[in-house]
Design a protein around this motif. Structure first.
Motif, mmCIF file in Angstrom:
data_model
loop_
_atom_site.group_PDB
_atom_site.id
_atom_site.type_symbol
_atom_site.label_atom_id
_atom_site.label_comp_id
_atom_site.label_asym_id
_atom_site.label_seq_id
_atom_site.Cartn_x
_atom_site.Cartn_y
_atom_site.Cartn_z
ATOM 1 N N MET A 191 1.079 5.336 -4.640
ATOM 2 C CA MET A 191 1.065 3.989 -4.706
ATOM 3 C C MET A 191 1.287 3.724 -2.890
ATOM 4 S SD MET A 191 -0.063 2.282 -7.394
ATOM 5 C CE MET A 191 -0.180 0.558 -6.628
ATOM 6 N N GLU A 192 2.061 4.467 -2.567
ATOM 7 C CA GLU A 192 2.654 4.052 -0.919
ATOM 8 C C GLU A 192 1.245 4.319 0.185
ATOM 9 O OE1 GLU A 192 5.634 6.176 2.420
ATOM 10 O OE2 GLU A 192 5.447 6.898 0.294
ATOM 11 N N TYR A 193 0.018 5.291 -0.544
ATOM 12 C CA TYR A 193 -0.909 5.301 0.805
ATOM 13 C C TYR A 193 -2.163 4.915 -0.128
ATOM 14 C CZ TYR A 193 1.925 9.568 2.466
ATOM 15 O OH TYR A 193 3.705 9.647 2.654
ATOM 16 N N LEU A 194 -1.993 4.173 -0.878
ATOM 17 C CA LEU A 194 -3.227 3.317 -2.107
ATOM 18 C C LEU A 194 -4.189 2.543 -0.130
ATOM 19 C CD1 LEU A 194 -4.840 2.527 -3.994
ATOM 20 C CD2 LEU A 194 -3.174 0.671 -4.998
ATOM 21 N N PRO A 195 -3.034 1.729 0.672
ATOM 22 C CA PRO A 195 -3.103 0.655 1.252
ATOM 23 C C PRO A 195 -4.256 1.611 2.792
ATOM 24 C CG PRO A 195 -1.436 -0.033 0.979
ATOM 25 C CD PRO A 195 -2.087 1.359 0.286
ATOM 26 N N ASN A 196 -3.928 2.509 2.890
ATOM 27 C CA ASN A 196 -3.618 3.607 3.613
ATOM 28 C C ASN A 196 -5.783 4.364 3.228
ATOM 29 O OD1 ASN A 196 -1.552 3.929 4.404
ATOM 30 N ND2 ASN A 196 -2.413 3.551 6.080
ATOM 31 N N ILE A 197 -5.907 4.415 1.790
ATOM 32 C CA ILE A 197 -6.843 5.044 1.283
ATOM 33 C C ILE A 197 -8.089 3.904 1.389
ATOM 34 C CG2 ILE A 197 -8.069 5.717 -1.284
ATOM 35 C CD1 ILE A 197 -5.307 7.264 -1.480
ATOM 36 N N VAL A 198 -7.840 2.380 0.892
ATOM 37 C CA VAL A 198 -8.652 1.389 1.253
ATOM 38 C C VAL A 198 -9.447 1.039 2.068
ATOM 39 C CG1 VAL A 198 -8.916 -0.475 0.678
ATOM 40 C CG2 VAL A 198 -7.697 0.558 -1.349
ATOM 41 N N PHE A 199 -8.016 1.000 2.955
ATOM 42 C CA PHE A 199 -8.801 0.953 4.966
ATOM 43 C C PHE A 199 -9.898 2.336 4.907
ATOM 44 C CE2 PHE A 199 -8.967 1.496 8.939
ATOM 45 C CZ PHE A 199 -8.479 0.208 9.197
ATOM 46 N N ALA A 200 -9.545 3.504 4.328
ATOM 47 C CA ALA A 200 -10.365 4.851 5.464
ATOM 48 C C ALA A 200 -11.719 4.071 4.285
ATOM 49 C CB ALA A 200 -9.470 6.064 4.659
ATOM 50 N N ILE A 201 -11.902 4.165 3.082
ATOM 51 C CA ILE A 201 -12.753 3.927 2.280
ATOM 52 C C ILE A 201 -13.951 2.993 3.225
ATOM 53 C CG2 ILE A 201 -13.926 2.972 -0.208
ATOM 54 C CD1 ILE A 201 -11.525 4.487 -1.094
#
Length: 435
Positions: A1-11
């Motif tokens: 969950m910690e990296y979820l915002p970064n993943i969403v941003f990358a997508i």
């Protein structure tokens, strides 16, 4: 969950940039539907034109009010979006204001961006008032209804929202950042959020941050469908703009060769054609559809800003004629888009749709109303040449359809028969002196 915002941003970044690249490829494909033309001459002058006109806005400021406001919006919006680089790095790596380590220089940058943001906001409001309250005449033409009118307003709303989000983002983040007086403007917005908890301030700041970057990605992809495509195309358009003196009309190579053959006393008019020549399709004179125009003319159509300076200076339009140079460019772009969609729908091949630019979009009346004075070419702030399209379509009417107005047909008949535009035999030309 910690990296979820970064993943969403990358997508979001991949989808936004990917869709933009897809549209750019389609744009290039459509422009390449035009005929080839050699614009490789005088590269130094072309670079000068691009720097002076596209970057320096030299023709834009000829009308001081709109020109200066446009320069503010143009420079402000471009410079402010330098911060997008920081947002992208933060979004991908999970950092926060990664450039803040630059200390006082970072504060200077943020302060400069905030001042520009306010200037852009004010300029956009003035533009909106000129369009919707004062209702300048050049924005009220028949072609400026429906989508063209709404498009002009949508982009203004876009810019107001993006500037507001930028300032709110800084105002709610300022209490947690040492920006060395960088929040020159946002310090006056910060009191609006006084009394809120740190968690709420962070939530607002994150919301403004996400909306700001997503708004920029939406704006980027909106350009393809908007007149604001000139933000990108003004540079190549001014580079490839015509360098020939205004008023000089190019000759058709096929006609020139025919005339040379007729004037050559040593040429044999009954000579057999060269090998393979009998299989060649005869050259089409002029243009009746977008594929007959050259690619620079199609680039012109996509670059049109719809500002109306050309139409407001057109003597034919000013005297009540139907001609509007702006409409010529908008019609060319609309037809080119229609042809592009036809190609997409038919597996990369254009299938005759029973339409063409001449007649279905641009009428004979519009074409013959033009005085060829070049006022539209002179006025355009991004080096668009509506006259070249008008002349090519006139050539088609005259040379392919013999559909010139009666006055022109009479003149051309007289030139052919009498060697002059007047209906007098060459032997009678000097009779006036005996009267």
């Amino acid at each position: 969950m910690e990296y979820l915002p970064n993943i969403v941003f990358a997508i979001a970044l991949i989808l936004g940039v990917g869709y933009f690249v897809r549209n750019v490829k389609k744009l290039i494909r459509n422009i390449k539907l035009g005929q080839d033309v050699d614009v490789s001459d005088n590269k130094s002058q072309r670079w000068k034109n691009m720097i002076n006109i596209a970057l320096g806005q030299s023709k834009m400021v000829r009308r001081p009010i709109s020109g200066v406001l446009h320069v503010i919006v143009y420079l402000g919006f471009i410079i402010i979006n330098i911060e997008v680089l920081e947002i992208i790095i933060d979004g991908l790596l999970g950092t926060h204001r990664v450039f803040s380590g630059m200390g006082s220089f970072y504060g200077f940058l943020i302060g400069s961006f905030e001042i520009l943001a306010v200037l852009v906001f004010i300029s956009v409001i003035v533009f909106w008032i000129r369009r919707n309250v004062i209702k300048l005449k050049r924005f009220l033409s028949a072609e400026m209804t429906g989508w063209p009118k709404n498009d002009g307003n949508f982009i203004l709303y876009f810019e107001m929202v993006l500037m507001t989000l930028f300032l709110v983002m800084n105002a709610t983040d300022a209490p947690f950042q040492a920006m060395d007086n960088g929040n020159i403007i946002s310090q006056y917005i910060a009191p609006w959020f006084s009394g809120l908890s740190e968690g709420t301030l962070h939530l607002i700041e994150r919301g403004a941050w996400w909306m700001h970057i997503l708004g920029i990605l939406v704006f980027l992809n909106y350009l393809y469908f908007s007149k604001h495509l000139h933000i990108l195309l003004a540079f190549p358009n001014t580079y490839y703009g015509s360098l020939t003196p205004k008023g000089k009309v190019n000759n058709l190579e096929s006609v020139t060769n025919e005339v040379k053959l007729m004037m050559d006393p040593n040429a044999d008019p009954f000579a057999a054609p060269t090998e393979g020549a009998e299989d060649e399709t005869p050259a089409k004179f002029g243009a009746s559809d977008v594929q007959d125009l050259n690619w620079v003319q199609l680039l012109n159509a996509y670059t049109c800003t719809e500002c109306g300076r050309c139409t407001s200076s057109c003597p034919a339009n000013l005297t009540g004629k139907k001609l509007s140079p702006r409409k010529i460019m908008m019609d060319t772009r609309d037809r080119l888009e229609e042809v592009g969609k036809n190609i997409d729908a038919n597996g990369g091949e254009f299938k005759d749709d029973g339409k063409q630019l001449l007649g279905d979009y641009i009428t004979h009346e519009e074409l013959w109303a033009c005085t060829t004075c070049n006022a539209c070419v002179e006025e355009c702030p991004v080096s668009i040449n509506p006259l070249s399209i008008i002349l090519d379509m006139r050539r088609y009417l005259v040379m392919e359809q013999s559909a010139a107005p009666m006055e022109l047909n009479n003149m051309m008949t007289n030139i052919e028969n009498n060697g002059a535009p007047w209906p007098y035999n060459q032997m009678d030309r000097l009779n006036w002196k005996d009267e």
